[in-house]
Design an enzyme around this catalytic site. Structure first.
Site, PDB file in Angstrom:
ATOM      1  N   ASP A 253       0.861  -1.179   0.000  1.00 32.78           N
ATOM      2  CA  ASP A 253       0.000   0.000   0.000  1.00 32.78           C
ATOM      3  C   ASP A 253       0.900   1.232   0.000  1.00 32.78           C
ATOM      4  O   ASP A 253       1.400   1.645   1.044  1.00 32.78           O
ATOM      5  CB  ASP A 253      -0.914  -0.008   1.223  1.00 32.78           C
ATOM      6  CG  ASP A 253      -1.907   1.157   1.213  1.00 32.78           C
ATOM      7  OD1 ASP A 253      -1.949   1.879   0.194  1.00 32.78           O
ATOM      8  OD2 ASP A 253      -2.613   1.346   2.212  1.00 32.78           O
TER       9      ASP A 253
ATOM     10  N   LYS B 237       1.661   6.615 -19.578  1.00 26.35           N
ATOM     11  CA  LYS B 237       0.983   7.887 -19.779  1.00 26.35           C
ATOM     12  C   LYS B 237      -0.368   7.854 -19.051  1.00 26.35           C
ATOM     13  O   LYS B 237      -0.874   6.745 -18.753  1.00 26.35           O
ATOM     14  CB  LYS B 237       0.805   8.157 -21.274  1.00 26.35           C
ATOM     15  CG  LYS B 237      -0.249   7.267 -21.949  1.00 26.35           C
ATOM     16  CD  LYS B 237      -1.114   8.062 -22.855  1.00 26.35           C
ATOM     17  CE  LYS B 237      -2.247   7.230 -23.437  1.00 26.35           C
ATOM     18  NZ  LYS B 237      -3.536   7.828 -23.334  1.00 26.35           N
TER      19      LYS B 237
ATOM     20  N   HIS C  76       2.773   3.216 -26.082  1.00 22.84           N
ATOM     21  CA  HIS C  76       2.649   1.919 -26.747  1.00 22.84           C
ATOM     22  C   HIS C  76       2.530   2.050 -28.258  1.00 22.84           C
ATOM     23  O   HIS C  76       2.812   1.094 -28.988  1.00 22.84           O
ATOM     24  CB  HIS C  76       1.471   1.119 -26.172  1.00 22.84           C
ATOM     25  CG  HIS C  76       0.121   1.613 -26.576  1.00 22.84           C
ATOM     26  ND1 HIS C  76      -0.556   2.572 -25.870  1.00 22.84           N
ATOM     27  CD2 HIS C  76      -0.675   1.275 -27.620  1.00 22.84           C
ATOM     28  CE1 HIS C  76      -1.722   2.804 -26.448  1.00 22.84           C
ATOM     29  NE2 HIS C  76      -1.816   2.033 -27.514  1.00 22.84           N
TER      30      HIS C  76
ATOM     31  N   LYS D  15       4.320  -0.416 -32.098  1.00 23.95           N
ATOM     32  CA  LYS D  15       3.565  -1.053 -33.177  1.00 23.95           C
ATOM     33  C   LYS D  15       4.486  -1.327 -34.367  1.00 23.95           C
ATOM     34  O   LYS D  15       5.364  -0.533 -34.706  1.00 23.95           O
ATOM     35  CB  LYS D  15       2.388  -0.168 -33.593  1.00 23.95           C
ATOM     36  CG  LYS D  15       1.309  -0.084 -32.509  1.00 23.95           C
ATOM     37  CD  LYS D  15       0.132   0.733 -32.969  1.00 23.95           C
ATOM     38  CE  LYS D  15      -0.946   0.792 -31.889  1.00 23.95           C
ATOM     39  NZ  LYS D  15      -1.543  -0.529 -31.626  1.00 23.95           N
TER      40      LYS D  15
ATOM     41  N   GLU E 143     -11.629   5.740 -32.891  1.00 25.04           N
ATOM     42  CA  GLU E 143     -12.167   4.611 -32.130  1.00 25.04           C
ATOM     43  C   GLU E 143     -13.683   4.597 -32.265  1.00 25.04           C
ATOM     44  O   GLU E 143     -14.325   5.649 -32.215  1.00 25.04           O
ATOM     45  CB  GLU E 143     -11.780   4.724 -30.656  1.00 25.04           C
ATOM     46  CG  GLU E 143     -10.296   4.660 -30.385  1.00 25.04           C
ATOM     47  CD  GLU E 143      -9.990   4.808 -28.906  1.00 25.04           C
ATOM     48  OE1 GLU E 143      -9.767   3.784 -28.248  1.00 25.04           O
ATOM     49  OE2 GLU E 143      -9.990   5.947 -28.421  1.00 25.04           O
TER      50      GLU E 143
ATOM     51  N   ASP F 187      -5.240  13.142 -23.981  1.00 25.53           N
ATOM     52  CA  ASP F 187      -5.203  11.686 -23.940  1.00 25.53           C
ATOM     53  C   ASP F 187      -4.514  11.087 -25.155  1.00 25.53           C
ATOM     54  O   ASP F 187      -3.832  10.055 -25.041  1.00 25.53           O
ATOM     55  CB  ASP F 187      -6.633  11.146 -23.843  1.00 25.53           C
ATOM     56  CG  ASP F 187      -6.680   9.643 -23.632  1.00 25.53           C
ATOM     57  OD1 ASP F 187      -5.957   9.155 -22.743  1.00 25.53           O
ATOM     58  OD2 ASP F 187      -7.425   8.962 -24.354  1.00 25.53           O
TER      59      ASP F 187
ATOM     60  N   HIS G 241       0.509  10.131 -28.366  1.00 26.51           N
ATOM     61  CA  HIS G 241       0.478   9.216 -29.508  1.00 26.51           C
ATOM     62  C   HIS G 241       0.659   9.936 -30.849  1.00 26.51           C
ATOM     63  O   HIS G 241       1.538   9.591 -31.640  1.00 26.51           O
ATOM     64  CB  HIS G 241      -0.843   8.447 -29.546  1.00 26.51           C
ATOM     65  CG  HIS G 241      -1.083   7.583 -28.348  1.00 26.51           C
ATOM     66  ND1 HIS G 241      -0.069   7.013 -27.619  1.00 26.51           N
ATOM     67  CD2 HIS G 241      -2.235   7.179 -27.753  1.00 26.51           C
ATOM     68  CE1 HIS G 241      -0.582   6.300 -26.630  1.00 26.51           C
ATOM     69  NE2 HIS G 241      -1.886   6.380 -26.697  1.00 26.51           N
TER      70      HIS G 241
ATOM     71  N   LYS H  87     -13.692   9.540 -30.322  1.00 22.28           N
ATOM     72  CA  LYS H  87     -14.471   8.402 -29.838  1.00 22.28           C
ATOM     73  C   LYS H  87     -15.781   8.304 -30.619  1.00 22.28           C
ATOM     74  O   LYS H  87     -16.271   9.285 -31.164  1.00 22.28           O
ATOM     75  CB  LYS H  87     -14.789   8.571 -28.346  1.00 22.28           C
ATOM     76  CG  LYS H  87     -13.578   8.710 -27.441  1.00 22.28           C
ATOM     77  CD  LYS H  87     -12.917   7.392 -27.187  1.00 22.28           C
ATOM     78  CE  LYS H  87     -11.851   7.495 -26.102  1.00 22.28           C
ATOM     79  NZ  LYS H  87     -11.149   6.222 -25.901  1.00 22.28           N
TER      80      LYS H  87
END
Length: 501
Positions: free
Chosen positions: A99, A157, A187, A191, A225, A244, A249, A353
């Protein structure tokens, strides 16, 4: 195509012996991405037989409990019948209840005992946790005597919400770890297509002479997305699409497209060139932020014949707030790199989105031929698809077969990595985790790189907040607000999917 048989009894000669300590080891990221990536690497013979994976959480689990959780949450999705691979992988797993910030020290003592005697082994602390825990965890690990000269730390991130927050995190972590020990992960850089972009640019002589403003009209970078934000509105209210996705990215992809050829083959050369691109970005603030950026928020709509709610009506533990009304779930930005290679070439960045498609891609559109002698001809395009179905497609003009008039039409020259190389395409985290274990920082962000990205993003956010306006609405299942099309339309351009035959 059947999966290749795993080299179960063989391990790569360049596998690195390490202890991988995952803080947040029972969380969503660990179970969805990290542990599957590590299992694939182990199954393919890329993990040293002595490497241990130690999960830290507040769950009070025993080693057996944690292994049972991995079996139920991960094994059911990945080769459950491969008993030999799973037995070997499960044997690597440990769990310690810790913790961070709590009064009890039992967990740290348990972890200290588990790591005792392994001080001469590489030790990787992977912080799969919110950024506010990065500093406290690093301090606590240091005070427990767990940070050795052979230790590294991986930061997920988002790294802060602005330049000031990023600097604070960098200083807190940097007080414990040297810059060469800090791996800030994105990430997208793991790729296969992203890594192939470097090979495509710098290992093929025909591209470099035309990779500039003389021949390239513009570049589009899209991360779309179809999913929404059910259960994540609390996070998204304080992040939004610009923080975000664009700050990390999409700017990373822009850097790899726009960077100069590295002068050296060492690990810092690529990162040096990426920082130069970020420092060359034309600032966007004030009236230019209103002209060259678009904000949108999805409302109720339809996807694949199914009705879906708007952002404010997505199921969540907390009701929407005023911040919910002002957060963007879609953004498009027109960026420019102010240097000799790219002067005058717009880079269009877009993410959203509840779009009608799930796709991440880079589209490099070349200029029209100087004199068009065939009616109906069009520009060439190089499309690099990151997801789904990673690959590279070059759209060229060819004559349509038949007698009579010459009729040109665009045709694709396509490379599918899975079909061409007849092998499973590794997930991004597989490559990046292996690079962390090897101590290779090439595909990770340096401190000056992160801060340069925030330095460019902050004025856009400041302008939006000063305006106090709400994002433009767009129906779920559509490609964003009308202003996104106008962003390109003002100069006679259009988004890639709008011009496909």
């Amino acid at each position: 195509m059947p999966e290749p048989e795993p080299p179960a009894a063989r391990h790569s000669l360049d596998a690195h012996h390490a202890d991988l300590v995952v803080f947040g080891g029972t969380g969503d990221l660990a179970l969805r991405k990290l542990l599957p990536a590590l299992f694939h690497s182990d199954r393919d013979g890329r993990l040293d037989p002595r490497t241990r994976i130690i999960a830290l959480s507040r769950g009070g689990l025993t080693d057996a409990d944690f292994r049972g959780k991995v079996e139920s949450d991960v094994r059911t999705r990945l080769y459950p019948e491969d008993t030999a691979s799973w037995d070997r992988f499960l044997g690597r797993l440990r769990h310690v209840s810790v913790d961070v910030g709590g009064a009890g020290q039992d967990g740290w003592r348990d972890l200290t005992r588990l790591l005792a005697g392994y001080e001469d082994v590489d030790r990787v602390f992977y912080l799969a946790s919110p950024p506010m825990t990065f500093g406290p965890f690093c301090r606590a690990a240091h005070e427990a005597g767990l940070v050795t000269p052979r230790s590294r730390v991986v930061l997920e991130k988002p790294l802060g919400r602005d330049l000031e927050g990023a600097r604070r995190i960098n200083e807190e972590v940097g007080a414990i770890f040297g810059e060469h020990q800090i791996f800030r992960i994105d990430h997208y850089l793991g790729k296969e297509t992203v890594q192939n972009l470097l090979v495509l640019r710098f290992a093929n002589a025909f591209l470099e002479p035309i990779w500039n403003s003389l021949w390239i009209d513009h570049v589009q970078i899209t991360a779309a997305e179809s999913v929404g934000t059910p259960g994540r509105r609390g996070y998204y209210d304080h992040a939004g699409a610009l923080r975000d996705m664009v700050q990390n990215h999409l700017l990373q992809l822009l850097c790899l497209v726009a960077m100069e050829p590295p002068a050296r083959g060492d690990r810092e050369a690529v990162r040096d060139e990426k920082v130069k691109v970020l420092q060359s970005l034309r600032p966007i603030e004030g009236t230019e932020a209103r002209r060259f950026t678009v904000r949108g928020q999805y409302t109720a709509g339809e996807l694949d014949g199914t009705a879906v709610p708007g952002y404010l009506d997505e199921p969540d533990k907390t009701p929407p707030t005023d911040a919910s009304r002002h957060v963007e779930t879609f953004t498009a930005v027109r960026a420019e790199v102010k240097n000799w290679r790219w002067a005058g070439v717009p880079f269009y960045l877009r993410t959203g989105k509840r779009m009608p498609f799930h796709r991440s891609e880079i589209v490099v559109q070349f200029k029209e031929v100087p004199h068009q002698i065939f009616p109906g001809g069009g520009p060439n395009r190089l499309v690099l698809r990151l997801q789904p179905s990673e690959g590279i497609t070059l759209h060229i003009m060819a004559k349509e077969p038949g007698a009579g008039e010459v009729t040109p039409r665009p045709v694709p020259l396509a490379l599918s990595f899975a079909d061409t190389f007849r092998t499973r395409v590794p997930e991004a985290y597989e490559r990046l985790l292996m690079d962390v274990l090897a101590g290779n920082p090439t595909l990770f962000m340096r401190r000056d790189e992160v801060e340069a990205a925030w330095r460019w993003i902050d004025p856009i956010i400041a302008t939006w907040e000063a305006d106090g306006t709400v994002p433009d609405p767009y129906a779920a299942g559509t490609a964003g607000p009308a202003a996104a099309r106008e962003l390109l339309g003002r100069s006679g351009r259009a988004w890639h999917e709008e011009t496909l035959p």
